[in-house]
Scaffold this motif. Structure first.
Motif, PDB file in Angstrom:
ATOM      1  N   LYS A 169      30.106  10.620  28.252  1.00 29.05           N
ATOM      2  CA  LYS A 169      29.780  10.448  29.674  1.00 29.05           C
ATOM      3  C   LYS A 169      31.149  10.314  30.319  1.00 29.05           C
ATOM      4  O   LYS A 169      31.875   9.350  30.091  1.00 29.05           O
ATOM      5  CB  LYS A 169      28.928   9.196  29.901  1.00 29.05           C
ATOM      6  CG  LYS A 169      28.571   8.999  31.358  1.00 29.05           C
ATOM      7  CD  LYS A 169      27.742   7.735  31.547  1.00 29.05           C
ATOM      8  CE  LYS A 169      26.275   8.018  31.255  1.00 29.05           C
ATOM      9  NZ  LYS A 169      25.416   6.839  31.568  1.00 29.05           N
ATOM     10  N   PRO A 185      22.826   5.646  28.451  1.00 32.16           N
ATOM     11  CA  PRO A 185      23.193   6.446  27.277  1.00 32.16           C
ATOM     12  C   PRO A 185      24.694   6.685  27.146  1.00 32.16           C
ATOM     13  O   PRO A 185      25.393   6.844  28.143  1.00 32.16           O
ATOM     14  CB  PRO A 185      22.454   7.769  27.517  1.00 32.16           C
ATOM     15  CG  PRO A 185      22.219   7.837  28.991  1.00 32.16           C
ATOM     16  CD  PRO A 185      22.049   6.427  29.438  1.00 32.16           C
ATOM     17  N   HIS A 201      32.525   7.173  31.829  1.00 31.96           N
ATOM     18  CA  HIS A 201      32.829   6.122  30.848  1.00 31.96           C
ATOM     19  C   HIS A 201      34.149   6.421  30.144  1.00 31.96           C
ATOM     20  O   HIS A 201      34.988   5.538  29.947  1.00 31.96           O
ATOM     21  CB  HIS A 201      31.704   6.014  29.811  1.00 31.96           C
ATOM     22  CG  HIS A 201      30.443   5.392  30.340  1.00 31.96           C
ATOM     23  ND1 HIS A 201      29.374   5.089  29.538  1.00 31.96           N
ATOM     24  CD2 HIS A 201      30.096   5.011  31.591  1.00 31.96           C
ATOM     25  CE1 HIS A 201      28.408   4.538  30.271  1.00 31.96           C
ATOM     26  NE2 HIS A 201      28.830   4.495  31.521  1.00 31.96           N
ATOM     27  N   CYS A 219      33.145   8.084  24.370  1.00 28.74           N
ATOM     28  CA  CYS A 219      31.896   8.399  25.053  1.00 28.74           C
ATOM     29  C   CYS A 219      32.120   9.650  25.879  1.00 28.74           C
ATOM     30  O   CYS A 219      33.117   9.754  26.583  1.00 28.74           O
ATOM     31  CB  CYS A 219      31.486   7.239  25.958  1.00 28.74           C
ATOM     32  SG  CYS A 219      29.952   7.583  26.861  1.00 28.74           S
TER      33      CYS A 219
HETATM   34 CU    CU Z   1      29.178   5.804  27.663  1.00 32.96          CU
END
Ligand code: CU
Length: 464
Positions: free
Chosen positions: A449, A389, A452, A447
């Motif tokens: 995350k 994700p 990332h 992103c």
């Molecule tokens: Cu990502």
């Protein structure tokens, strides 16, 4: 204005649409209770308490007017143990307040603070090019010119964000306004911020950050920094302002026995009307505004807020006192003016590639990847070739989630209204409608995350 009946039918159509998608997941998606959802009515007083639990920490609240924010090492209790950590308070402000905040970098490395979800001009947005060295200061001054909502704030230095957030540098930033106040939603002790995250500690109990390209994967959850927390509640409605402050983990929040949350808001503030849900996914950086109704619960009951993905107990509510206040959630919360797809002249496609690139390119702080005209509605299409994700976050505007194809195949009930972060799963294409009408200047798409992001899954764009 729709009639009450029309709105309920629309909601029910929405239920059916997602209910179809839910079968594959093998879970009951939505309560069929009334618009306020089924109250919590579980009696689990006899449930053995094998885990020693600790009182939920409620972070102190501060005003953004004349605030000195010191990012510095400290020692905090995680419940049973203490850890070295870097922590921030909760900021609470009224819409139209002026924020004057001095960030003091007491860390051994560069930092800068981003006000996630707040619409501010570029020099106040915490762009990584403004990172300050150890001992440095950065003065923020901006107008809070937005509707009531739960924002948050966290570091944004390039390649160091994941570590700094993981060490605790994340705080809630609550914006209130008069429209929200008029609704009479639960407040004071009945309005509780919950920052949910995962963590790993070493043998001496200190938080440790072990990043991986797939994202930090903590061994246990913390709620407001406490492991195995409980909160004493009364037989009343409670409003929980929930932030997923994790680097990478997605939670599926649920209550026991199919009891419902009333979802009343998300990233960008209140929804048009409450939505009863028996579970809700929340990705990193997303926020949820939910009401839980303990009015039917027995004294002595134990109600566990759980994460169905990891099978974790997050927070135990202990129903300890009788409250006659009652209260109800209004059937109409706010007006959401839809952005018009008919006005879209530009559709941009962003492919989140691998774990470190957008449209094939890793982040370069000095490169402007695209420009966006001020004040025009655009359609942005997010796709991925794997390694999702990817919770996609845009600075400088709020947006509306327009479509999702592939994967879950629907816009989720918690993605209605205004958003600043949207979850992109493998196989999915998500389209948003977005209009930059707050400020011109340099902003970020990335992103959330954080591993990332730190590896380069981020792009600069200029609103012109
Ligand atoms: Cu990502």
């Amino acid at each position: 204005m729709q009639s009450e009946n029309a709105r309920i039918k629309l909601d029910r159509r929405g239920f059916l649409r997602v209910a179809g998608a839910a079968v594959a997941g093998g879970a009951a998606w939505l309560s069929d209770a009334g618009s306020n959802g089924r109250p919590v009515a579980v009696v689990e007083a006899a449930r053995p308490r094998t885990v020693t639990r600790y009182p939920l920490r409620i972070p102190p609240e501060v005003s953004p007017s004349g605030l000195t924010l010191r990012a510095a090492p400290s020692v905090v209790s995680l419940g049973a143990t203490a850890s070295n950590a870097w922590t921030y308070p909760t900021i609470r402000a009224q819409s139209a307040d002026s924020a004057m905040i001095t960030l003091v970098n007491g860390l051994p490395e560069d930092t800068i603070t981003h006000w996630h979800g707040l619409l501010v001009d570029e020099i106040n947005d915490g762009h990584p090019r403004f990172a300050i060295p150890p001992g440095g200061t950065y003065k923020y001054q901006f107008l809070i010119n937005q509707r009531a909502s739960l924002k948050w704030y966290h570091p944004h230095p390039h390649m160091l964000t994941g570590e700094q957030v993981n060490r605790g540098l994340a705080g809630a930033f609550i914006v209130n306004d008069v429209d929200e106040l008029a609704l009479g939603l639960p407040s004071g002790a009945f309005e509780v911020p919950l920052i949910v995250r995962d963590a790993t500690t070493d043998r001496s109990g200190n938080l440790i950050y072990k990043p991986s390209s797939g994202g930090f994967d903590g061994k246990f959850p913390l709620v407001n920094g406490i492991k195995d927390a409980y909160l004493d509640v009364g037989t009343a409605l409670y409003r929980f302002r929930i932030l997923n402050g994790s680097n990478a983990r997605i939670y599926r929040l649920a209550l026991p026995d199919g009891a419902a949350f009333s979802l009343i808001g998300n990233d960008g503030g209140l929804l048009a009307s409450p939505v009863p849900l028996t579970w809700i996914d929340i990705a990193p950086a997303e926020r949820l505004d939910v009401v839980i109704d303990f009015s039917q619960a027995s004294l002595g009951a134990s109600v566990m807020l759980r994460d169905l993905r990891a099978g974790w107990d997050l927070l135990e509510f202990r129903v300890v006192n009788s409250v006659s206040a009652g209260g109800a959630i209004p059937a109409v919360l706010s007006t959401i003016t839809p952005l018009s797809v008919a006005e879209v002249q530009t559709t941009r496609v962003f492919s989140f590639d691998g774990m470190s690139r957008i449209n094939g390119q890793s982040y370069d702080m000095s490169r402007i990847d695209f420009t966006v005209p001020f004040g025009q509605t655009e359609r942005w299409r997010f796709t991925t070739n794997g390694n999702a994700p990817h919770p996609v976050h845009v600075h400088g505007a709020v947006f509306q989630v327009w479509t999702r194809t592939g994967g879950r195949g629907a816009v989720m009930p918690w993605e209605r209204g205004w958003k600043d972060t949207v979850l992109l799963e493998d196989g999915e294409t998500v389209e948003i409608l977005i209009r930059f009408d707050a400020y011109r200047g340099l902003y970020l798409l990335h992103c959330h995350k954080l591993e990332h992001e730190d590896m380069g899954m981020m792009a600069n764009f200029m609103v012109v």
